[in-house]
Motif scaffolding. Structure first.
Motif, PDB file in Angstrom:
ATOM      1  N   SER A  46      21.748  28.652  21.846  1.00  0.00           N
ATOM      2  CA  SER A  46      21.384  29.987  22.292  1.00  0.00           C
ATOM      3  C   SER A  46      21.529  30.112  23.812  1.00  0.00           C
ATOM      4  N   GLY A  47      21.043  29.120  24.531  1.00  0.00           N
ATOM      5  CA  GLY A  47      21.173  29.122  25.992  1.00  0.00           C
ATOM      6  C   GLY A  47      22.615  29.008  26.439  1.00  0.00           C
ATOM      7  N   ASP A  48      23.362  28.132  25.790  1.00  0.00           N
ATOM      8  CA  ASP A  48      24.781  27.968  26.132  1.00  0.00           C
ATOM      9  C   ASP A  48      25.549  29.274  25.928  1.00  0.00           C
ATOM     10  N   ARG A  49      25.287  29.957  24.817  1.00  0.00           N
ATOM     11  CA  ARG A  49      25.962  31.234  24.547  1.00  0.00           C
ATOM     12  C   ARG A  49      25.616  32.276  25.607  1.00  0.00           C
ATOM     13  N   TYR A  50      24.325  32.349  25.962  1.00  0.00           N
ATOM     14  CA  TYR A  50      23.907  33.340  26.953  1.00  0.00           C
ATOM     15  C   TYR A  50      24.591  33.097  28.301  1.00  0.00           C
ATOM     16  N   PHE A  51      24.524  31.878  28.802  1.00  0.00           N
ATOM     17  CA  PHE A  51      25.091  31.608  30.126  1.00  0.00           C
ATOM     18  C   PHE A  51      26.614  31.705  30.121  1.00  0.00           C
ATOM     19  N   ALA A  52      27.256  31.399  29.003  1.00  0.00           N
ATOM     20  CA  ALA A  52      28.710  31.552  28.909  1.00  0.00           C
ATOM     21  C   ALA A  52      29.115  33.024  28.886  1.00  0.00           C
ATOM     22  N   SER A  53      28.215  33.897  28.458  1.00  0.00           N
ATOM     23  CA  SER A  53      28.532  35.320  28.354  1.00  0.00           C
ATOM     24  C   SER A  53      28.375  36.078  29.673  1.00  0.00           C
ATOM     25  N   LEU A  54      27.782  35.460  30.673  1.00  0.00           N
ATOM     26  CA  LEU A  54      27.569  36.146  31.950  1.00  0.00           C
ATOM     27  C   LEU A  54      28.901  36.416  32.631  1.00  0.00           C
ATOM     28  N   PRO A  55      28.988  37.534  33.367  1.00  0.00           N
ATOM     29  CA  PRO A  55      30.248  37.836  34.053  1.00  0.00           C
ATOM     30  C   PRO A  55      30.564  36.802  35.119  1.00  0.00           C
ATOM     31  N   ARG A  56      31.837  36.551  35.302  1.00  0.00           N
ATOM     32  CA  ARG A  56      32.286  35.591  36.307  1.00  0.00           C
ATOM     33  C   ARG A  56      32.202  36.200  37.697  1.00  0.00           C
ATOM     34  N   PHE A  57      31.924  35.399  38.692  1.00  0.00           N
ATOM     35  CA  PHE A  57      31.845  35.831  40.083  1.00  0.00           C
ATOM     36  C   PHE A  57      33.242  36.155  40.585  1.00  0.00           C
ATOM     37  N   ARG A  58      33.354  37.259  41.280  1.00  0.00           N
ATOM     38  CA  ARG A  58      34.621  37.630  41.919  1.00  0.00           C
ATOM     39  C   ARG A  58      34.338  37.908  43.383  1.00  0.00           C
ATOM     40  N   SER A  59      35.037  37.232  44.232  1.00  0.00           N
ATOM     41  CA  SER A  59      34.891  37.435  45.668  1.00  0.00           C
ATOM     42  C   SER A  59      35.533  38.756  46.053  1.00  0.00           C
ATOM     43  N   ARG A  60      34.881  39.483  46.950  1.00  0.00           N
ATOM     44  CA  ARG A  60      35.445  40.742  47.439  1.00  0.00           C
ATOM     45  C   ARG A  60      36.497  40.447  48.492  1.00  0.00           C
ATOM     46  N   LYS A  61      37.541  41.202  48.461  1.00  0.00           N
ATOM     47  CA  LYS A  61      38.578  41.069  49.483  1.00  0.00           C
ATOM     48  C   LYS A  61      38.208  41.960  50.668  1.00  0.00           C
ATOM     49  N   ALA A  62      38.432  41.458  51.874  1.00  0.00           N
ATOM     50  CA  ALA A  62      38.233  42.258  53.078  1.00  0.00           C
ATOM     51  C   ALA A  62      39.343  43.309  53.142  1.00  0.00           C
ATOM     52  N   PRO A  63      39.123  44.411  53.856  1.00  0.00           N
ATOM     53  CA  PRO A  63      40.143  45.458  53.950  1.00  0.00           C
ATOM     54  C   PRO A  63      41.508  44.941  54.401  1.00  0.00           C
ATOM     55  N   ASP A  64      41.537  43.856  55.185  1.00  0.00           N
ATOM     56  CA  ASP A  64      42.813  43.313  55.634  1.00  0.00           C
ATOM     57  C   ASP A  64      43.466  42.407  54.598  1.00  0.00           C
ATOM     58  N   GLY A  65      42.794  42.217  53.447  1.00  0.00           N
ATOM     59  CA  GLY A  65      43.359  41.432  52.364  1.00  0.00           C
ATOM     60  C   GLY A  65      43.216  39.924  52.534  1.00  0.00           C
ATOM     61  N   LYS A  66      42.490  39.465  53.547  1.00  0.00           N
ATOM     62  CA  LYS A  66      42.388  38.033  53.807  1.00  0.00           C
ATOM     63  C   LYS A  66      41.216  37.368  53.086  1.00  0.00           C
ATOM     64  N   GLY A  67      40.430  38.119  52.378  1.00  0.00           N
ATOM     65  CA  GLY A  67      39.290  37.513  51.687  1.00  0.00           C
ATOM     66  C   GLY A  67      37.991  37.788  52.418  1.00  0.00           C
ATOM     67  N   ASP A  68      36.932  37.333  51.855  1.00  0.00           N
ATOM     68  CA  ASP A  68      35.590  37.570  52.395  1.00  0.00           C
ATOM     69  C   ASP A  68      35.185  36.370  53.241  1.00  0.00           C
ATOM     70  N   GLU A  69      35.325  36.484  54.539  1.00  0.00           N
ATOM     71  CA  GLU A  69      34.967  35.382  55.431  1.00  0.00           C
ATOM     72  C   GLU A  69      33.622  35.664  56.079  1.00  0.00           C
ATOM     73  N   ALA A  70      32.869  34.623  56.306  1.00  0.00           N
ATOM     74  CA  ALA A  70      31.565  34.769  56.947  1.00  0.00           C
ATOM     75  C   ALA A  70      31.733  35.198  58.389  1.00  0.00           C
ATOM     76  N   ALA A  71      30.804  36.030  58.844  1.00  0.00           N
ATOM     77  CA  ALA A  71      30.851  36.478  60.243  1.00  0.00           C
ATOM     78  C   ALA A  71      30.568  35.283  61.156  1.00  0.00           C
ATOM     79  N   ARG A  72      31.268  35.230  62.242  1.00  0.00           N
ATOM     80  CA  ARG A  72      31.088  34.108  63.170  1.00  0.00           C
ATOM     81  C   ARG A  72      30.423  34.560  64.427  1.00  0.00           C
TER      82      ARG A  72
END
Length: 72
Positions: A46-72
């Protein structure tokens, strides 16, 4: 050795990477559990089914298309 049908709360937390409070909140719906001699045991499938059903993480792309980078 046969696959375990149920596991303890601490083993469930370790298996699925969640805390005790989160796991207890999920018990009953959507994760099944049983009581045995005062212990709460989580139904593994039951637990395995629940956690397998969760949506996968998708990283947001920055407007410049380079990915989501941490602010420095």
């Amino acid at each position: 050795m046969d696959k375990a049908f149920t596991i303890s709360i601490p083993n469930g937390c370790e298996r699925w990477g969640v805390g005790r409070t989160t796991l207890y909140k999920l018990l009953g719906n959507p994760i099944d559990a049983v009581c045995c001699g005062g212990r709460t045991l989580v139904v593994v499938d039951s637990g395995d089914r629940y956690f397998a059903s969760l949506p996968r993480f998708r990283s947001r792309k920055a407007p410049d298309g380079k990915g989501d980078e941490a602010a420095r």
